[in-house]
Design a protein around this motif. Sequence first.
Motif, PDB file in Angstrom:
ATOM      1  N   SER A 126       0.852  -1.197   0.000  1.00 29.93           N
ATOM      2  CA  SER A 126       0.000   0.000   0.000  1.00 29.93           C
ATOM      3  C   SER A 126       0.885   1.243   0.000  1.00 29.93           C
ATOM      4  CB  SER A 126      -0.863   0.006   1.261  1.00 29.93           C
ATOM      5  OG  SER A 126      -1.325   1.308   1.560  1.00 29.93           O
ATOM      6  N   HIS A 242      -6.727  12.325  -2.919  1.00 29.28           N
ATOM      7  CA  HIS A 242      -6.429  10.903  -2.730  1.00 29.28           C
ATOM      8  C   HIS A 242      -7.617  10.235  -2.047  1.00 29.28           C
ATOM      9  CE1 HIS A 242      -4.210   7.673  -0.272  1.00 29.28           C
ATOM     10  NE2 HIS A 242      -4.230   7.228  -1.497  1.00 29.28           N
ATOM     11  N   SER A 259      -5.387  -0.488   7.050  1.00 27.35           N
ATOM     12  CA  SER A 259      -6.143   0.548   7.764  1.00 27.35           C
ATOM     13  C   SER A 259      -7.626   0.440   7.417  1.00 27.35           C
ATOM     14  CB  SER A 259      -5.633   1.938   7.388  1.00 27.35           C
ATOM     15  OG  SER A 259      -6.235   2.371   6.181  1.00 27.35           O
ATOM     16  N   TYR A 264      -9.658   6.281   7.576  1.00 24.50           N
ATOM     17  CA  TYR A 264      -8.291   6.605   8.002  1.00 24.50           C
ATOM     18  C   TYR A 264      -7.806   7.849   7.239  1.00 24.50           C
ATOM     19  CZ  TYR A 264      -3.207   6.614   7.808  1.00 24.50           C
ATOM     20  OH  TYR A 264      -1.900   7.027   7.834  1.00 24.50           O
TER      21      TYR A 264
HETATM   22  C1  HEM Z   1      -6.584   2.886  -6.845  1.00 23.28           C
HETATM   23  C2  HEM Z   1      -5.807   3.771  -6.300  1.00 23.28           C
HETATM   24  C3  HEM Z   1      -5.527   3.873  -4.830  1.00 23.28           C
HETATM   25  C4  HEM Z   1      -6.193   3.325  -3.786  1.00 23.28           C
HETATM   26  C5  HEM Z   1      -7.440   2.446  -3.805  1.00 23.28           C
HETATM   27  C6  HEM Z   1      -5.487   3.729  -2.585  1.00 23.28           C
HETATM   28  C7  HEM Z   1      -5.871   3.384  -1.309  1.00 23.28           C
HETATM   29  C8  HEM Z   1      -5.227   3.766  -0.152  1.00 23.28           C
HETATM   30  C9  HEM Z   1      -5.654   3.433   1.181  1.00 23.28           C
HETATM   31  C10 HEM Z   1      -6.920   2.675   1.518  1.00 23.28           C
HETATM   32  C11 HEM Z   1      -4.737   3.943   2.033  1.00 23.28           C
HETATM   33  C12 HEM Z   1      -4.746   3.823   3.564  1.00 23.28           C
HETATM   34  C13 HEM Z   1      -3.723   2.817   4.007  1.00 23.28           C
HETATM   35  C14 HEM Z   1      -4.117   1.390   3.719  1.00 23.28           C
HETATM   36  O1  HEM Z   1      -4.783   0.772   4.548  1.00 23.28           O
HETATM   37  O2  HEM Z   1      -3.761   0.881   2.641  1.00 23.28           O
HETATM   38  C15 HEM Z   1      -3.725   4.619   1.246  1.00 23.28           C
HETATM   39  C16 HEM Z   1      -2.633   5.271   1.752  1.00 23.28           C
HETATM   40  C17 HEM Z   1      -1.707   5.928   0.996  1.00 23.28           C
HETATM   41  N1  HEM Z   1      -1.661   5.992  -0.379  1.00 23.28           N
HETATM   42 FE1  HEM Z   1      -3.059   5.319  -1.641  1.00 23.28          FE
HETATM   43  N2  HEM Z   1      -4.439   4.538  -2.928  1.00 23.28           N
HETATM   44  C18 HEM Z   1      -4.418   4.656  -4.283  1.00 23.28           C
HETATM   45  C19 HEM Z   1      -3.506   5.369  -5.043  1.00 23.28           C
HETATM   46  C20 HEM Z   1      -2.402   6.009  -4.546  1.00 23.28           C
HETATM   47  C21 HEM Z   1      -1.420   6.708  -5.336  1.00 23.28           C
HETATM   48  C22 HEM Z   1      -1.459   6.905  -6.853  1.00 23.28           C
HETATM   49  C23 HEM Z   1      -0.477   7.157  -4.493  1.00 23.28           C
HETATM   50  C24 HEM Z   1       0.728   7.922  -4.906  1.00 23.28           C
HETATM   51  C25 HEM Z   1       1.932   7.636  -4.469  1.00 23.28           C
HETATM   52  C26 HEM Z   1      -0.859   6.754  -3.154  1.00 23.28           C
HETATM   53  C27 HEM Z   1      -0.143   7.023  -2.012  1.00 23.28           C
HETATM   54  C28 HEM Z   1      -0.574   6.731  -0.731  1.00 23.28           C
HETATM   55  C29 HEM Z   1       0.110   7.184   0.464  1.00 23.28           C
HETATM   56  C30 HEM Z   1       1.374   8.034   0.521  1.00 23.28           C
HETATM   57  C31 HEM Z   1      -0.611   6.709   1.550  1.00 23.28           C
HETATM   58  C32 HEM Z   1      -0.330   6.971   3.030  1.00 23.28           C
HETATM   59  C33 HEM Z   1      -1.195   8.137   3.479  1.00 23.28           C
HETATM   60  C34 HEM Z   1      -1.042   8.492   4.946  1.00 23.28           C
HETATM   61  O3  HEM Z   1      -0.747   7.614   5.767  1.00 23.28           O
HETATM   62  O4  HEM Z   1      -1.218   9.677   5.264  1.00 23.28           O
HETATM   63  N3  HEM Z   1      -2.041   6.076  -3.228  1.00 23.28           N
HETATM   64  N4  HEM Z   1      -4.050   4.500  -0.096  1.00 23.28           N
END
Ligand code: HEM
Length: 284
Positions: A126, A242, A259, A264
């Motif tokens: 993630s 995001h 998460s 979250y």
């Molecule tokens: C289909 C596209 C995406 C989905 C469904 C998605 C989903 C999520 C989710 C649900 C989280 C919360 C942590 C977890 O439980 O996984 C997360 C965190 C995060 N994602 Fe994405 N994400 C996507 C695209 C992206 C993209 C393109 C980036 C660019 C680098 C990104 C960067 C991050 C970052 C940096 C976090 C941590 C945020 C924090 O803790 O403040 N994500 N994402």
Amino acid sequence: MTENHLHAKEKWFEEKGIHTDFQNRMTYGEYLCLDKILSSQKRLSGHHDEMLFIIIHQVSELWMKLILHEIKAATDSIQKGNLSAAFKMLARVSKIQSQIIESWDVLSTLTPTEYMEFRDKLGQASGFQSYQYRMIEFALGYKTHHILEIYKKDQELYDRLNEALHAPSLYDVSIQALSKAGFEIHPRVLHRDYTQPYEADPSVEAAWLTVYRDVETYWDLYELAEKLVDIEDWLQQWRFRHMKTVERIIGFKMGTGGSSGVNYLKKVLDQRFFPELWVLRTKL
Ligand code: HEM
């Protein structure tokens, strides 16, 4: 190809002065290591839309690399008292941020149905584990030492994050600049433990308030403050887009990182980097 055709081709290049012999010269692709970059899109599902998913993350990580490069140099410049050089770099950071935000428009073309066809291939991977994202948070002063736990499997990476955790942030050196300009900043702020998240302090708030109330006298510090606000503002907008894009694609499912997902991501929106610079707006 006939001899005439060959001759015409050589003449075409010659007339335009274009280099064609690269036996002993570096090419564009070699300089940019394009063989490595362009062979790093490994779709685990083979699904058409996984290519978009991979590239959008890789592009974001490349921009994050540049953001870190600029913030680090800006932090050094502020420490040395060279604010003008820092302004140029911080302005670049904001422009990069606006670029990354635009990428959500591209990702929004991914439908829930398409994403579900390859989501299980991600396992527990993630964006939560993006170490450059954590380094940006650290560089801005939001230090969460518990996050290092995730990187234990890679000692070199762990050490890099640990170093970033112990370093003064962009905000720490900005507050030191206030102190150098003669503002009374409480020693608990100036000698704070850099490994802890920054906490708002009345002495810092009072200093910024004075700057904003007399911008002509403190133009440099005022400009610095507004550059910081730009960066935090864009970062919050990135977080918001995001969160909304994630809601559009997975609804309220749990994240692959473990998460609660969108809930979250909504909570993270409350976290501030430069708290006094926001509070003072109500007080002016
Ligand atoms: C289909 C596209 C995406 C989905 C469904 C998605 C989903 C999520 C989710 C649900 C989280 C919360 C942590 C977890 O439980 O996984 C997360 C965190 C995060 N994602 Fe994405 N994400 C996507 C695209 C992206 C993209 C393109 C980036 C660019 C680098 C990104 C960067 C991050 C970052 C940096 C976090 C941590 C945020 C924090 O803790 O403040 N994500 N994402």
